[in-house]
Design an enzyme around this catalytic site. Structure first.
Site, PDB file in Angstrom:
ATOM      1  N   HIS A 195     -37.789   5.199  29.424  1.00 17.51           N
ATOM      2  CA  HIS A 195     -36.361   3.838  29.783  1.00 17.51           C
ATOM      3  C   HIS A 195     -36.270   3.755  30.806  1.00 17.51           C
ATOM      4  O   HIS A 195     -35.729   5.155  32.201  1.00 17.51           O
ATOM      5  CB  HIS A 195     -35.554   5.084  29.199  1.00 17.51           C
ATOM      6  CG  HIS A 195     -33.651   4.776  28.991  1.00 17.51           C
ATOM      7  ND1 HIS A 195     -33.166   4.249  27.869  1.00 17.51           N
ATOM      8  CD2 HIS A 195     -33.089   4.187  30.890  1.00 17.51           C
ATOM      9  CE1 HIS A 195     -31.806   3.663  28.877  1.00 17.51           C
ATOM     10  NE2 HIS A 195     -31.903   3.238  30.032  1.00 17.51           N
TER      11      HIS A 195
ATOM     12  N   HIS B 187     -35.418   0.531  34.187  1.00 13.76           N
ATOM     13  CA  HIS B 187     -34.912  -0.120  34.741  1.00 13.76           C
ATOM     14  C   HIS B 187     -36.186  -1.202  35.428  1.00 13.76           C
ATOM     15  O   HIS B 187     -35.732  -1.026  36.892  1.00 13.76           O
ATOM     16  CB  HIS B 187     -33.648  -0.623  34.970  1.00 13.76           C
ATOM     17  CG  HIS B 187     -32.501   0.131  33.765  1.00 13.76           C
ATOM     18  ND1 HIS B 187     -31.714  -0.797  33.465  1.00 13.76           N
ATOM     19  CD2 HIS B 187     -32.242   1.313  33.336  1.00 13.76           C
ATOM     20  CE1 HIS B 187     -30.644  -0.168  32.323  1.00 13.76           C
ATOM     21  NE2 HIS B 187     -31.088   1.188  32.513  1.00 13.76           N
TER      22      HIS B 187
ATOM     23  N   GLN C  34     -25.849  -5.966  30.507  1.00 14.72           N
ATOM     24  CA  GLN C  34     -25.374  -4.800  31.507  1.00 14.72           C
ATOM     25  C   GLN C  34     -23.948  -4.787  32.061  1.00 14.72           C
ATOM     26  O   GLN C  34     -23.246  -3.957  31.515  1.00 14.72           O
ATOM     27  CB  GLN C  34     -26.279  -4.834  33.135  1.00 14.72           C
ATOM     28  CG  GLN C  34     -25.427  -4.061  33.627  1.00 14.72           C
ATOM     29  CD  GLN C  34     -26.181  -2.540  33.768  1.00 14.72           C
ATOM     30  OE1 GLN C  34     -26.712  -2.042  33.957  1.00 14.72           O
ATOM     31  NE2 GLN C  34     -24.903  -2.140  33.582  1.00 14.72           N
TER      32      GLN C  34
ATOM     33  N   HIS D 249     -27.371   1.434  25.193  1.00 11.37           N
ATOM     34  CA  HIS D 249     -26.942   2.610  26.241  1.00 11.37           C
ATOM     35  C   HIS D 249     -25.651   3.094  25.033  1.00 11.37           C
ATOM     36  O   HIS D 249     -25.102   1.876  25.586  1.00 11.37           O
ATOM     37  CB  HIS D 249     -26.688   1.418  26.763  1.00 11.37           C
ATOM     38  CG  HIS D 249     -28.466   1.698  28.823  1.00 11.37           C
ATOM     39  ND1 HIS D 249     -28.931   0.972  28.332  1.00 11.37           N
ATOM     40  CD2 HIS D 249     -28.020   2.441  29.496  1.00 11.37           C
ATOM     41  CE1 HIS D 249     -29.874   1.120  29.767  1.00 11.37           C
ATOM     42  NE2 HIS D 249     -29.319   1.584  30.002  1.00 11.37           N
TER      43      HIS D 249
ATOM     44  N   GLU E 142     -22.336   6.838  27.348  1.00 16.06           N
ATOM     45  CA  GLU E 142     -22.878   6.911  29.240  1.00 16.06           C
ATOM     46  C   GLU E 142     -21.723   6.994  30.118  1.00 16.06           C
ATOM     47  O   GLU E 142     -21.751   6.753  30.749  1.00 16.06           O
ATOM     48  CB  GLU E 142     -23.800   6.581  29.635  1.00 16.06           C
ATOM     49  CG  GLU E 142     -25.041   7.348  31.085  1.00 16.06           C
ATOM     50  CD  GLU E 142     -25.616   6.470  31.791  1.00 16.06           C
ATOM     51  OE1 GLU E 142     -25.978   5.186  31.364  1.00 16.06           O
ATOM     52  OE2 GLU E 142     -26.348   6.262  32.554  1.00 16.06           O
TER      53      GLU E 142
ATOM     54  N   ASP F 212     -34.992   6.608  33.553  1.00 18.66           N
ATOM     55  CA  ASP F 212     -33.521   5.639  33.956  1.00 18.66           C
ATOM     56  C   ASP F 212     -34.028   4.410  35.440  1.00 18.66           C
ATOM     57  O   ASP F 212     -34.651   3.264  35.363  1.00 18.66           O
ATOM     58  CB  ASP F 212     -32.536   6.360  34.092  1.00 18.66           C
ATOM     59  CG  ASP F 212     -32.380   5.799  33.416  1.00 18.66           C
ATOM     60  OD1 ASP F 212     -31.879   3.962  33.079  1.00 18.66           O
ATOM     61  OD2 ASP F 212     -30.020   5.555  34.188  1.00 18.66           O
TER      62      ASP F 212
ATOM     63  N   TRP G 241     -28.120   3.070  40.924  1.00 14.17           N
ATOM     64  CA  TRP G 241     -27.151   3.821  39.792  1.00 14.17           C
ATOM     65  C   TRP G 241     -28.175   4.950  40.279  1.00 14.17           C
ATOM     66  O   TRP G 241     -27.426   6.669  40.009  1.00 14.17           O
ATOM     67  CB  TRP G 241     -27.739   3.679  38.179  1.00 14.17           C
ATOM     68  CG  TRP G 241     -26.764   2.289  38.066  1.00 14.17           C
ATOM     69  CD1 TRP G 241     -25.545   2.802  36.824  1.00 14.17           C
ATOM     70  CD2 TRP G 241     -27.200   1.433  37.863  1.00 14.17           C
ATOM     71  NE1 TRP G 241     -25.089   1.494  36.973  1.00 14.17           N
ATOM     72  CE2 TRP G 241     -26.084   0.240  37.119  1.00 14.17           C
ATOM     73  CE3 TRP G 241     -28.177   0.488  38.228  1.00 14.17           C
ATOM     74  CZ2 TRP G 241     -25.598  -1.012  36.831  1.00 14.17           C
ATOM     75  CZ3 TRP G 241     -28.282  -1.048  38.391  1.00 14.17           C
ATOM     76  CH2 TRP G 241     -27.106  -1.872  38.030  1.00 14.17           C
TER      77      TRP G 241
HETATM   78 FE   FE2 Z   1     -30.629   2.673  31.446  1.00 15.65          FE
END
Ligand code: FE2
Length: 424
Positions: free
Chosen positions: A57, A59, A154, A212, A215, A311, A317
């Site tokens: 996982h 991005h 997203q 996702h 979260e 991630d 993030w």
């Molecule tokens: Fe993610």
């Protein structure tokens, strides 16, 4: 090539691996080789061999963008999404720019022993620039790495205009996995619909699903039960992954007890992202401050598959990261109270075989007849691997050394110490 004196992960003794035509031809107890052997020999002197690390996982379209157009000051997931949304409008990147960032991140991961990556790509962008970039990278990097692409909405399947159509178009363009983000949709009802839509599209196109899911530190965020129940009804569990599920860290135990029965029945996979979620979660707490991590140890104890991922690498993030999954294991074990002896010695399951199960990888394990894909760590045992996070001495792909690292060497200059110290 013949690899001699290998300590195989999870196995006692030393072994010789003979490699032919990109595959593992034989694995035999280590013994001196006769002089007649007509192959290159690599003696690794008892070092630890594992199947390649799996990044389940990340991005890649976001990597190395932290601070543009601005930094996420609150550290929350929601400000991260806002920063990214602003960036999509204000920073005009070409496909080549996106590919360049993604490639830098993949090289970081390659250096750290990763050979399999699942990347999420934001498809709430009618230009599909990120998706096109990842589809190209996937093909270009195939000799060195296997990449799976998740079509990730997203900004929501229903919260973003025509998000459902963009998602379906992404699958037609070649994305491998269907994504969703139910806790970001406007309402609980839209969130439930988004999960059902993702599963429906996966069923229709024969794709996997990676959501996702929950979260957030909201103990009322319960989309995981929807993901599990719907996957179970469709018989798709082994192709479905729930990522993050941090709300589970806030669920009451009575509800969690009931939920676990369904999770076991559904047979879905879990991806926990300890570094990213320790950073993002608990931001609305004063004290006590929650850890914001899913129930990793409890899921594993219930025989439910969990793996660890990164991630982010420097994105809106999460501001840090260098692609090293070994560091995720160390942080994750602390955050999840998994520091018992067995927890430690089996911890690299979380970034190897458990990740491979999540990604539905074939021919993954170090086994006769499988592809000769593996890594060699600069340690001779599983415990010290977790403790010291050693260098990846070699990453071997289809029998060829793809990455080689010379470990740093430290010299202690005894003359500056006292006699007694230098003798000890
Ligand atoms: Fe993610």
């Amino acid at each position: 090539m013949i690899i001699t004196n290998a300590k195989l992960y999870g196995k006692k003794g030393l072994w010789n691996l003979s490699l032919r035509e990109g595959k593992i031809f034989s694995i035999t107890p280590s013994q001196p080789l006769s002089n007649q052997v007509n192959a290159a020999i690599l003696d690794i002197h008892g070092k630890l061999i594992l199947p390649p690390f799996v990044e389940p996982h990340i991005h890649l379209d976001y990597v190395l963008t932290a601070g543009t157009p601005r930094w996420n000051q609150s550290g929350t997931l929601f400000e991260g999404i806002q920063c990214w949304s602003e960036r999509k409008v204000s920073v005009k990147e070409t496909k080549a720019d996106i590919k360049n960032r993604a490639l830098q991140a993949l090289k970081m991961q390659m250096k750290h022993g990763v050979q399999h990556v699942r990347t999420h790509v934001d498809i709430t962008d009618p230009s599909f620039l990120g998706l096109e970039a990842m589809l190209e990278i996937k093909e270009e990097i195939r000799p060195w790495m296997d990449v799976q692409i998740v079509a990730f909405p997203q900004e929501g399947i229903y919260a973003y205009p025509k998000g459902d159509e963009l998602l379906e178009e992404s699958l037609n363009m070649g994305a491998d996995v269907v994504g969703a983000i139910p806790h970001y949709e406007f309402t609980r009802e839209d969130g439930v619909l988004s999960v059902k839509k993702a599963l429906e599209l996966a069923y229709k196109y024969g794709k996997m699903v990676d959501i996702h899911c929950d979260e957030i530190d909201d103990e009322q965020s319960r989309f995981l039960e929807v993901v599990a129940a719907e996957s179970y009804k469709l018989g798709m569990g082994e192709h479905v992954t729930a990522s993050h599920t941090t709300a589970m860290g806030s669920y009451n135990n009575a509800y969690a007890y009931k939920l676990f029965k369904l999770l076991k029945q559904a047979n879905i996979h879990f991806v926990s992202l300890p570094k990213a979620n320790l950073h993002l979660q608990g931001r609305f707490d004063t004290f006590p401050k929650r850890r914001g991590i899913t129930r990793v140890k409890e899921l594993l104890d219930a025989d439910i598959n969990v793996c660890f991922g990164l991630d982010s690498i420097m994105d809106p993030w999460y501001p840090l990261g260098d692609g090293n999954l070994q560091r995720v294991v160390e942080v994750g074990l602390h955050a999840c109270h998994m520091t018992g002896y067995e927890d430690i010695t089996s911890a690299y399951d979380l970034i190897t075989i458990n990740g491979a199960k999540t990604l539905n990888l074939q021919q993954y394990e170090i086994k006769e007849g499988n592809k000769a894909n593996f890594i060699v760590l600069d340690t001779d045992n599983e415990y010290d691997a977790v403790r010291c996070q050693p260098s990846v001495l070699y990453s071997v792909r289809e029998g060829k050394i793809m990455v080689e690292t010379k470990p740093a060497e430290t010299q202690m200059h005894a003359s500056i110490f006292s006699k007694q110290f230098s003798e000890n």
